[in-house]
Design a protein around this motif. Structure first.
Motif, PDB file in Angstrom:
ATOM      1  N   PRO A 162       0.973  -1.213  -0.028  1.00 57.57           N
ATOM      2  CA  PRO A 162      -0.127   0.091   0.108  1.00 57.57           C
ATOM      3  C   PRO A 162       0.904   1.375   0.054  1.00 57.57           C
ATOM      4  N   PHE A 163       1.934   1.364   0.831  1.00 53.24           N
ATOM      5  CA  PHE A 163       2.777   2.439   0.636  1.00 53.24           C
ATOM      6  C   PHE A 163       3.472   2.603  -0.606  1.00 53.24           C
ATOM      7  N   PHE A 164       3.837   1.541  -1.495  1.00 52.79           N
ATOM      8  CA  PHE A 164       4.016   1.956  -2.842  1.00 52.79           C
ATOM      9  C   PHE A 164       3.286   2.555  -3.626  1.00 52.79           C
ATOM     10  N   LYS A 165       2.173   2.252  -3.297  1.00 47.83           N
ATOM     11  CA  LYS A 165       1.070   2.554  -4.251  1.00 47.83           C
ATOM     12  C   LYS A 165       0.431   3.952  -3.955  1.00 47.83           C
ATOM     13  N   LYS A 166       0.760   4.390  -2.855  1.00 45.07           N
ATOM     14  CA  LYS A 166       0.725   5.867  -2.398  1.00 45.07           C
ATOM     15  C   LYS A 166       1.674   6.654  -3.137  1.00 45.07           C
TER      16      LYS A 166
ATOM     17  N   SER B  95      20.211  15.773   1.213  1.00 43.71           N
ATOM     18  CA  SER B  95      19.885  15.707   0.070  1.00 43.71           C
ATOM     19  C   SER B  95      18.912  14.670  -0.627  1.00 43.71           C
ATOM     20  N   GLU B  96      18.775  13.636  -0.041  1.00 45.91           N
ATOM     21  CA  GLU B  96      18.180  12.502  -0.578  1.00 45.91           C
ATOM     22  C   GLU B  96      17.562  11.756   0.257  1.00 45.91           C
ATOM     23  N   MET B  97      16.368  11.029   0.025  1.00 45.37           N
ATOM     24  CA  MET B  97      15.534  10.316   0.964  1.00 45.37           C
ATOM     25  C   MET B  97      15.382   8.843   0.193  1.00 45.37           C
ATOM     26  N   VAL B  98      15.783   7.625   0.842  1.00 50.04           N
ATOM     27  CA  VAL B  98      15.627   6.286   0.225  1.00 50.04           C
ATOM     28  C   VAL B  98      14.600   5.660   1.232  1.00 50.04           C
ATOM     29  N   ILE B  99      13.803   4.870   0.729  1.00 50.06           N
ATOM     30  CA  ILE B  99      13.225   3.742   1.187  1.00 50.06           C
ATOM     31  C   ILE B  99      13.211   2.307   0.463  1.00 50.06           C
ATOM     32  N   VAL B 100      13.815   1.564   1.352  1.00 43.87           N
ATOM     33  CA  VAL B 100      13.773   0.256   0.569  1.00 43.87           C
ATOM     34  C   VAL B 100      12.823  -0.766   1.384  1.00 43.87           C
ATOM     35  N   SER B 101      12.061  -1.668   0.316  1.00 40.66           N
ATOM     36  CA  SER B 101      11.250  -2.489   1.374  1.00 40.66           C
ATOM     37  C   SER B 101      11.614  -3.726   0.626  1.00 40.66           C
ATOM     38  N   MET B 102      11.635  -4.808   1.529  1.00 38.33           N
ATOM     39  CA  MET B 102      11.999  -6.174   0.918  1.00 38.33           C
ATOM     40  C   MET B 102      11.192  -7.212   1.706  1.00 38.33           C
ATOM     41  N   GLU B 103      10.545  -8.067   0.678  1.00 39.18           N
ATOM     42  CA  GLU B 103       9.792  -9.040   1.356  1.00 39.18           C
ATOM     43  C   GLU B 103      10.432 -10.327   0.978  1.00 39.18           C
ATOM     44  N   GLY B 104      10.304 -11.497   1.988  1.00 42.11           N
ATOM     45  CA  GLY B 104      10.836 -12.805   1.504  1.00 42.11           C
ATOM     46  C   GLY B 104      11.157 -13.428   2.939  1.00 42.11           C
ATOM     47  N   THR B 105      11.946 -14.464   2.663  1.00 38.25           N
ATOM     48  CA  THR B 105      12.377 -15.326   3.772  1.00 38.25           C
ATOM     49  C   THR B 105      14.173 -14.764   4.203  1.00 38.25           C
TER      50      THR B 105
END
Lengths: 182, 158
Positions: B24-28, B136-146
Motif C-alpha cells: 500500500p505504501f508503494f501505491k501511495k 539531499s536524498e531520502m531512500v526507502i527500501v522495502s523487501m519481502e521474503g524469507t
C-alpha cells in the motif's frame, strides 16, 4: 330488402363499431340478424362475408373457460413445486448472489488497483541493478548501526577504564592517608 | 452453506490479493510528485537469478532467486518529495501497524538518519523496511521474503 332507411343507418353504425371492436353482445347479435337478412343491400355483402369469415375464426364455445382452468392448474402446480423445495431455491439464490459479488469484486479490483505486473521496459540487468542498490542501502544502514554500537561500546569501555583507574587511585590515596594517621 | 460462501469469498479475495503484490505504501508513492518508485516483482527476481552473466556470486543469486518475493525502492531528492515520504513512512511503518524497530541511527550534525523496521509475515517471511534520510536524498527500501539480516550482510560483502 324491405328495410327502411333507419335500419340501414343502424346497420352502418353497427358495422363501423364492429370494426372498432366496441359492440356489446346484444349489439353483435343485432348486427348478425341484420346481415342474415336475405334482402341485404349489395353494398353490405362484403361486410357480411367478412364478418361471417371472422366468426368462423372465433374460438370454440367454452374455450376461454378451459384456457383459464388450464392456466390455474399450471399456476397451482408451480406453487406446489416452489413450496416443496424452498432450500434449493434459496441455495441457488445465494450462489447467484455470491458469484455476482465475486465477479464484481474481481473486476472492480482490476480497475481500481494499479497493475502489479513488472514494467515491461525493465530488463533483468536493470532489475538486478535496482536489487543490488536496495541490498547495498540495506547493508549500509545495518553497518551504520553496527558501527555506532561499536563506537558506543568503545566509549563505554574507555569510560569504564577511566572509572576503574579513578577508583583505584582513590583507593590508593585512602590507604596512604590511613598509614599516615597510624 | 455459510462455510461454502465464506470459502468462496476468501478464495476470490486471495486471488485478487495475489495478483496485486504491491505494498500500500508503494501505491501511495507512485503518484506523488518528485518521488521515484521502482518495483521488482518475484517473477523478475526469479528471472534475474536465472539469467547467466549477471556478475553475481552464488550467495546473492540464491538470495535473489529463492529468498526474495518483492523489492521496492522509493527515492526522492526534492524537498517536497522527501517531506511526503517521511510523513507517509512514519504513518505506515510503526508499532501500531505491526512494525518492530530493529535499528535507528541518527548522526547529529550530518543530517543522516536511518531506521530499519521489520514486520513478520505468514510462512516465516518478513517485511523489512529501510528508511534512510540524508540532507539531499531520502531512500526507502522495502523487501519481502524469507531473507535475514545476515543474508543481507553476506551478499554485500564482496
Amino acid at each position: 330488402m324491405n328495410k327502411n332507411n333507419k335500419d340501414i343507418d343502424t346497420l352502418r353504425t353497427l358495422i363501423g363499431r364492429y370494426y372498432e371492436a366496441s359492440l356489446s353482445a346484444d349489439e353483435e347479435r343485432k348486427l348478425r340478424s341484420l346481415l342474415d337478412n336475405p334482402s341485404l343491400p349489395a353494398e353490405f355483402h362484403a361486410d357480411r362475408d367478412m364478418i361471417r369469415h371472422l366468426d368462423l375464426m372465433l374460438p370454440p364455445e367454452g374455450f376461454e373457460q378451459r384456457l383459464e382452468a388450464k392456466i390455474d392448474s399450471l399456476a397451482a402446480a408451480e406453487e406446489k413445486h416452489s413450496s416443496a423445495a424452498p432450500g434449493r431455491r434459496r441455495r441457488t439464490l445465494w450462489w447467484s448472489a455470491a458469484a455476482t459479488v465475486a465477479i464484481l469484486v474481481a473486476v472492480g479490483a482490476s480497475f481500481i488497483l494499479p497493475s502489479r505486473q513488472q514494467p515491461e521496459e525493465m530488463t533483468p540487468e536493470e532489475a538486478y541493478a535496482q536489487v543490488d542498490k536496495a541490498l547495498t542501502i540495506f547493508a549500509t544502514a545495518l553497518n551504520k548501526g553496527y558501527d555506532s554500537i561499536e563506537k558506543a561500546e568503545a566509549k563505554t569501555g574507555k569510560a569504564t577504564e577511566k572509572a576503574f583507574n579513578a577508583l583505584s587511585l582513590l583507593s590508593t590515596n585512602n590507604d596512604n592517608h590511613k598509614t599516615e594517621k597510624i | 452453506m455459510k462455510k461454502k460462501l465464506m470459502f468462496f469469498v476468501v478464495a476470490v479475495i486471495t486471488a485478487v490479493a495475489a495478483a496485486n503484490a504491491q505494498s500500500p505504501f508503494f501505491k501511495k508513492c507512485e503518484d506523488a510528485k518528485g518521488v521515484t518508485t521502482v518495483l521488482v516483482t518475484k517473477a523478475m527476481l526469479k528471472m534475474v537469478g536465472s539469467t547467466p552473466g549477471m556478475n553475481m556470486d552464488g550467495y546473492s543469486q540464491a538470495l535473489i532467486k529463492d529468498k526474495l518475493d518483492c523489492v521496492e525502492v522509493i527515492t526522492s531528492t526534492s524537498a517536497e518529495g522527501r517531506a511526503f515520504l517521511r510523513k507517509e513512512a512514519d504513518a505506515m511503518f510503526n508499532a501500531k501497524k505491526g512494525y518492530e524497530l530493529l535499528m535507528k541511527v541518527k548522526v547529529n550534525g550530518e543530517g543522516d538518519d536511518v531506521k530499519i523496521m521489520k514486520s513478520p509475515l505468514k510462512g516465516g517471511k518478513n517485511h523489512f523496511v529501510v528508511i534512510a534520510g540524508e540532507p539531499s536524498e531520502m531512500v526507502i527500501v522495502s523487501m519481502e521474503g524469507t531473507l535475514t539480516l545476515e543474508d543481507v550482510l553476506k551478499c554485500t560483502k564482496r
